[in-house]
Design a protein around this motif. Structure first.
Motif, PDB file in Angstrom:
ATOM      1  N   ARG A 262      26.901  10.899  25.838  1.00 46.44           N
ATOM      2  CA  ARG A 262      27.055   9.770  26.767  1.00 46.44           C
ATOM      3  C   ARG A 262      25.910   9.819  27.770  1.00 46.44           C
ATOM      4  O   ARG A 262      25.479  10.923  28.146  1.00 46.44           O
ATOM      5  CB  ARG A 262      28.399   9.844  27.488  1.00 46.44           C
ATOM      6  CG  ARG A 262      29.543   9.500  26.558  1.00 46.44           C
ATOM      7  CD  ARG A 262      30.902   9.579  27.228  1.00 46.44           C
ATOM      8  NE  ARG A 262      31.946   9.157  26.276  1.00 46.44           N
ATOM      9  CZ  ARG A 262      32.672   8.054  26.401  1.00 46.44           C
ATOM     10  NH1 ARG A 262      32.474   7.269  27.443  1.00 46.44           N
ATOM     11  NH2 ARG A 262      33.574   7.712  25.506  1.00 46.44           N
TER      12      ARG A 262
ATOM     13  N   ARG B 205      30.892  16.778  10.150  1.00 44.20           N
ATOM     14  CA  ARG B 205      30.822  15.316  10.178  1.00 44.20           C
ATOM     15  C   ARG B 205      29.694  14.810   9.279  1.00 44.20           C
ATOM     16  O   ARG B 205      29.850  13.805   8.558  1.00 44.20           O
ATOM     17  CB  ARG B 205      30.634  14.824  11.621  1.00 44.20           C
ATOM     18  CG  ARG B 205      31.930  14.923  12.423  1.00 44.20           C
ATOM     19  CD  ARG B 205      31.809  14.506  13.862  1.00 44.20           C
ATOM     20  NE  ARG B 205      33.145  14.443  14.459  1.00 44.20           N
ATOM     21  CZ  ARG B 205      33.367  14.234  15.763  1.00 44.20           C
ATOM     22  NH1 ARG B 205      32.343  14.082  16.602  1.00 44.20           N
ATOM     23  NH2 ARG B 205      34.597  14.190  16.234  1.00 44.20           N
TER      24      ARG B 205
ATOM     25  N   ALA C 147      38.297  14.687  13.448  1.00 42.87           N
ATOM     26  CA  ALA C 147      38.574  13.959  14.694  1.00 42.87           C
ATOM     27  C   ALA C 147      39.332  14.844  15.676  1.00 42.87           C
ATOM     28  O   ALA C 147      40.071  15.746  15.284  1.00 42.87           O
ATOM     29  CB  ALA C 147      39.416  12.721  14.383  1.00 42.87           C
ATOM     30  N   GLY C 148      39.100  14.559  16.960  1.00 44.31           N
ATOM     31  CA  GLY C 148      39.854  15.265  18.008  1.00 44.31           C
ATOM     32  C   GLY C 148      40.756  14.278  18.706  1.00 44.31           C
ATOM     33  O   GLY C 148      41.927  14.143  18.386  1.00 44.31           O
ATOM     34  N   GLY C 149      40.153  13.483  19.618  1.00 44.29           N
ATOM     35  CA  GLY C 149      40.956  12.493  20.349  1.00 44.29           C
ATOM     36  C   GLY C 149      41.628  11.485  19.435  1.00 44.29           C
ATOM     37  O   GLY C 149      42.781  11.113  19.638  1.00 44.29           O
TER      38      GLY C 149
ATOM     39  N   HIS D 126      34.212   0.206  21.643  1.00 44.40           N
ATOM     40  CA  HIS D 126      32.771   0.041  21.850  1.00 44.40           C
ATOM     41  C   HIS D 126      32.220  -0.992  20.873  1.00 44.40           C
ATOM     42  O   HIS D 126      32.773  -1.193  19.781  1.00 44.40           O
ATOM     43  CB  HIS D 126      32.053   1.388  21.670  1.00 44.40           C
ATOM     44  CG  HIS D 126      32.468   2.417  22.682  1.00 44.40           C
ATOM     45  ND1 HIS D 126      32.285   3.760  22.518  1.00 44.40           N
ATOM     46  CD2 HIS D 126      33.090   2.286  23.889  1.00 44.40           C
ATOM     47  CE1 HIS D 126      32.752   4.419  23.556  1.00 44.40           C
ATOM     48  NE2 HIS D 126      33.252   3.548  24.424  1.00 44.40           N
TER      49      HIS D 126
ATOM     50  N   ARG E  49      24.555   4.344  21.981  1.00 48.59           N
ATOM     51  CA  ARG E  49      24.911   4.423  23.405  1.00 48.59           C
ATOM     52  C   ARG E  49      23.701   4.233  24.311  1.00 48.59           C
ATOM     53  O   ARG E  49      23.816   4.264  25.538  1.00 48.59           O
ATOM     54  CB  ARG E  49      25.652   5.739  23.684  1.00 48.59           C
ATOM     55  CG  ARG E  49      27.023   5.677  23.021  1.00 48.59           C
ATOM     56  CD  ARG E  49      27.944   6.772  23.389  1.00 48.59           C
ATOM     57  NE  ARG E  49      29.273   6.520  22.811  1.00 48.59           N
ATOM     58  CZ  ARG E  49      30.244   7.424  22.767  1.00 48.59           C
ATOM     59  NH1 ARG E  49      30.026   8.625  23.276  1.00 48.59           N
ATOM     60  NH2 ARG E  49      31.408   7.139  22.227  1.00 48.59           N
TER      61      ARG E  49
ATOM     62  N   ARG F 192      37.790   4.236  20.426  1.00 48.56           N
ATOM     63  CA  ARG F 192      36.891   3.666  21.435  1.00 48.56           C
ATOM     64  C   ARG F 192      36.654   2.179  21.168  1.00 48.56           C
ATOM     65  O   ARG F 192      36.324   1.810  20.032  1.00 48.56           O
ATOM     66  CB  ARG F 192      35.544   4.390  21.410  1.00 48.56           C
ATOM     67  CG  ARG F 192      35.647   5.901  21.578  1.00 48.56           C
ATOM     68  CD  ARG F 192      36.229   6.304  22.895  1.00 48.56           C
ATOM     69  NE  ARG F 192      36.154   7.759  23.108  1.00 48.56           N
ATOM     70  CZ  ARG F 192      36.946   8.395  23.956  1.00 48.56           C
ATOM     71  NH1 ARG F 192      37.886   7.730  24.628  1.00 48.56           N
ATOM     72  NH2 ARG F 192      36.833   9.696  24.138  1.00 48.56           N
TER      73      ARG F 192
ATOM     74  N   SER G 203      36.744   9.152  13.637  1.00 51.46           N
ATOM     75  CA  SER G 203      36.865  10.055  14.796  1.00 51.46           C
ATOM     76  C   SER G 203      36.386   9.402  16.097  1.00 51.46           C
ATOM     77  O   SER G 203      36.516   9.987  17.160  1.00 51.46           O
ATOM     78  CB  SER G 203      36.092  11.351  14.532  1.00 51.46           C
ATOM     79  OG  SER G 203      34.826  11.089  13.981  1.00 51.46           O
ATOM     80  N   ALA G 204      35.848   8.187  15.997  1.00 48.34           N
ATOM     81  CA  ALA G 204      35.499   7.436  17.215  1.00 48.34           C
ATOM     82  C   ALA G 204      36.337   6.166  17.313  1.00 48.34           C
ATOM     83  O   ALA G 204      36.119   5.332  18.193  1.00 48.34           O
ATOM     84  CB  ALA G 204      34.013   7.084  17.216  1.00 48.34           C
TER      85      ALA G 204
ATOM     86  N   ASN H 290      28.513  12.391  16.151  1.00 48.58           N
ATOM     87  CA  ASN H 290      28.490  13.020  17.456  1.00 48.58           C
ATOM     88  C   ASN H 290      28.655  14.519  17.288  1.00 48.58           C
ATOM     89  O   ASN H 290      29.639  14.978  16.697  1.00 48.58           O
ATOM     90  CB  ASN H 290      29.648  12.468  18.302  1.00 48.58           C
ATOM     91  CG  ASN H 290      29.453  12.716  19.775  1.00 48.58           C
ATOM     92  OD1 ASN H 290      28.345  12.783  20.263  1.00 48.58           O
ATOM     93  ND2 ASN H 290      30.566  12.859  20.481  1.00 48.58           N
TER      94      ASN H 290
HETATM   95  O1  LIG Z   1      33.550  13.381  19.380  1.00 48.49           O
HETATM   96  C1  LIG Z   1      34.314  12.455  19.585  1.00 48.49           C
HETATM   97  O2  LIG Z   1      35.550  12.572  20.150  1.00 48.49           O
HETATM   98  P1  LIG Z   1      36.397  13.988  20.020  1.00 48.49           P
HETATM   99  O3  LIG Z   1      35.625  15.008  20.818  1.00 48.49           O
HETATM  100  O4  LIG Z   1      37.708  13.624  20.631  1.00 48.49           O
HETATM  101  O5  LIG Z   1      36.469  14.316  18.578  1.00 48.49           O
HETATM  102  C2  LIG Z   1      33.974  11.053  19.219  1.00 48.49           C
HETATM  103  O6  LIG Z   1      32.669  11.016  18.670  1.00 48.49           O
HETATM  104  C3  LIG Z   1      34.073  10.170  20.437  1.00 48.49           C
HETATM  105  O7  LIG Z   1      33.119  10.615  21.355  1.00 48.49           O
HETATM  106  P2  LIG Z   1      33.387  10.239  22.892  1.00 48.49           P
HETATM  107  O8  LIG Z   1      34.577  11.053  23.310  1.00 48.49           O
HETATM  108  O9  LIG Z   1      32.106  10.608  23.623  1.00 48.49           O
HETATM  109  O10 LIG Z   1      33.660   8.746  22.944  1.00 48.49           O
END
Ligand SMILES: O=C(OP(=O)(O)O)[C@H](O)COP(=O)(O)O
Ligand SMILES: Nc1ncnc2c1ncn2[C@@H]1O[C@H](COP(=O)(O)OP(=O)(O)O)[C@@H](O)[C@H]1O
Length: 402
Positions: A61, A35, A380-382, A157, A115, A155, A151-152, A22
């Motif tokens: 998305r 990534r 990764a973020g989230g 999914h 997706r 989710r 990093s996903a 992503n």
């Molecule tokens: O980029 C991502 O999340 P992140 O912006 O929290 O690092 C992941 O690929 C998850 O993508 P999403 O937040 O659209 O489910």
């Protein structure tokens, strides 16, 4: 390590691999980023072990500008692994199945954006996802599933939590390294001080980290939008939306009480910026001590150099430093001082360090620093923030149960 890795995977198999490619998309152009580079290690190792390698990934998305085909991703990834990456604009239909069945050992194929599959996105239990036509059809074509998409991993999914119930599953090399580093703040014991640098745009991220890690962390050094909201709670005329802004007031309305409570309860662990930076009438960076701010009339875009000087000794005296979120609008060089200042302070030491945040870790390459200056730089973020706060990462837990 609590899950099976590529070391446990016999060579020459049909392997379905989940990556997280992503990426930022600017005017329809997918932007290369770390990534691709990190996942290339896993893909190359699988191809070199004579596997027939089929890749799944997502982009954006539905309805968002960055929701595009993975065709460009295939070319970018090929550049990183130095091998051809075939692309098929299909996920599990006849075109995809034909392409999968024509592969030979060492070949690499990327399927279309997961997706685009209706069954992918709804967050549902793994048992439900395992029963989807998407998972049932594809899993028939493979001997093993590899999840490299740490990093996903937050989710639920289909491509992340459906396959481990129906195929022998393994962690890819990115999954391994990200899990090891990002869980270390919770799993490792440090004799010396532990410091967290927390900034970014989301006060809830900062609150979550403080509530989860106050027993582990000796001091939290604040900056960014979140840091200004804590300064507002401390009685300063900052952290307010000016005309046309939507960065502070909505967050403040939702989190004021919590921010005040955290500041009261953990005040001796929280270090706030002593000065801030803004754009002056000549469009140049100017700085002002927080104590001198008496009007709600300026947009502050970074912590000041005095703040960096205040934060540096904490970092130098720490055994471990974790970073989440930028301390300023670092994408604008005029307001990168806070973020680069603390990163350079970390790079100057031999402490154990983890830098996380999808946006923040970009600052390292933007300002000429090396990932080697840090123990781990997360992509990764989230997912990183959930690892720090001890929240579940469903896709990781499923690998551990496999
Ligand atoms: O980029 C991502 O999340 P992140 O912006 O929290 O690092 C992941 O690929 C998850 O993508 P999403 O937040 O659209 O489910
Ligand atoms: N004072 C500020 N004003 C505007 N934007 C800021 C400020 N401080 C930090 N930012 C922004 O915060 C972003 C990073 O925060 P966030 O997205 O929460 O973290 P990450 O994506 O690294 O997990 C950066 O892109 C930066 O531009």
């Amino acid at each position: 390590m609590t899950f099976k890795t590529l070391d446990d995977l016999e060579s020459g198999q049909r392997v379905l691999v989940r990556l997280d490619l992503n990426s930022p998309v600017e005017d329809g152009e997918v932007q290369d980023n770390r990534r691709f580079d990190r996942h290339a290690t896993t893909v190359k190792e699988l191809a070199e072990n004579d596997h027939r390698v089929v890749l799944m990934a997502h982009q954006g998305r539905p309805g968002d500008d960055d929701f595009v085909s993975l065709e460009q991703h295939a070319d970018i990834l090929a550049g990183h692994i130095g091998m051809d990456v075939e692309f098929v604009a299909d996920t599990y239909g006849d075109d995809a199945l034909d392409a999968i069945r024509s592969l030979e050992g060492g070949d690499v194929l990327l399927l279309e954006n997961t997706r685009m599959v209706d069954e992918e996105l709804p967050e549902e239990d793994p048992e439900t996802k395992a029963e989807t036509a998407f998972v049932k059809t594809l899993s028939e074509e493979f001997d093993a599933y590899v999840n490299d998409a740490y990093s996903a991993a937050h989710r639920k999914h289909a491509s992340l939590v459906g396959f481990p119930l129906v195929l022998p599953s393994y962690a890819g090399r990115v999954m391994e390294s990200e899990y090891e580093a990002n869980s270390s703040i919770a799993t490792r014991e440090f004799d010396g001080d532990v410091t967290m640098v927390v900034g970014g745009t989301k006060a809830t991220d900062v609150i979550g980290v403080m509530n989860a890690l106050d027993e582990k962390v000796d001091q939290f050094l604040l900056g960014g939008i979140a840091g200004e909201l804590f300064l507002r709670a401390d009685g300063h005329d900052v952290g307010y939306d000016l005309e046309g802004m939507n960065l502070f007031d909505e967050q403040w309305e939702k989190n004021e009480e919590t921010i005040r409570n955290v500041l009261d309860e953990k005040g001796d662990q929280i270090v706030l910026a002593t000065d801030l930076a803004f754009e002056d009438e000549n469009d140049e960076r100017a700085e002002i001590p927080v104590a001198s701010i008496t009007e709600k009339d300026t947009a502050y875009l970074d912590v000041g150099s005095d703040t960096v000087a205040t934060y540096t000794p904490y970092i130098h005296d720490s055994e471990a430093v974790f970073v989440k979120g930028a301390l300023g609008l670092f994408e604008d060089e005029r307001f990168a001082t806070g973020t680069t200042g603390v990163l350079e302070a970390i790079a100057d030491t031999d402490c154990f360090s983890v830098v996380g945040g999808g946006d923040t870790s970009r600052a390292i390459e933007m300002y000429g620093m090396s990932e080697d200056d840090f123990s781990h730089v997360s992509i990764a973020g989230g997912a990183y923030i959930r690892a720090l706060t001890g929240e579940s990462l469903p896709a990781v837990e499923l690998l551990q149960e496999n």
